[in-house]
Design an enzyme around this catalytic site. Sequence first.
Site, short mmCIF file in Angstrom:
data_model
loop_
_atom_site.label_atom_id
_atom_site.label_comp_id
_atom_site.label_asym_id
_atom_site.label_seq_id
_atom_site.Cartn_x
_atom_site.Cartn_y
_atom_site.Cartn_z
N LYS A 118 0.54 -1.18 0.03
CA LYS A 118 0.05 0.04 0.10
C LYS A 118 0.88 1.06 0.06
CE LYS A 118 -4.27 -1.27 2.49
NZ LYS A 118 -5.00 -1.00 3.66
N SER A 121 -10.43 6.41 8.01
CA SER A 121 -9.21 7.31 7.78
C SER A 121 -9.31 7.97 6.42
CB SER A 121 -8.01 6.33 7.97
OG SER A 121 -7.68 6.23 9.26
#
Length: 159
Positions: free
Chosen positions: A41, A129
């Site tokens: 990621k 988030s």
Amino acid sequence: MKAAIYPGSFDPVTYGHLDIIRRASEIFDELTVSVLNNKTKTPLFSVEERVKMLKEATSDLPNVTIDSFSGLLIDYAAKKNINVAIRGLRAITDFEYELQIAQTNRKFSDGKLDTVFLTTSLEYAYLSSSTVKEIASFNGDISECVPDFVGRMIYEKYR
Ligand code: PNS
């Protein structure tokens, strides 16, 4: 003494995470909040930045330790000799994903790693988030989502 791990990306930590951390720290004697170092990621914040944020945001909780890990959660938990993982549940969509991960972890740890779910407080049920980052990227108000110092760090990234 009962210990637990709260694993996650925490990119960045939100009031939703902090609510789960505080409540888990009241249930368990020791809580390790651990940031996943996921090389597949591209996070907004480095692992070091996320660890620093979490340390500052939890400095009033003496039984909470901040750490990071890479690889499988079951291996990390075994190394730490901890057999409970904490996860927060906001909605049924979380449940489907979390149930699969919890069952995988239990199966591949030979029943050693169990998951304890805490339901997110209703006031934070909408929070993630990702949405915080999206709002901040358009210069929106995130003061109800993250502590002020975290907000400043996010805006700084999007400047
Ligand atoms: O905050 P997140 O991104 O929802 O957290 C997900 C996390 C870190 C709990 C999960 O991706 C994880 O434990 N990753 C480590 C790799 C692993 O153990 N995977 C096996 C479960 S399929």
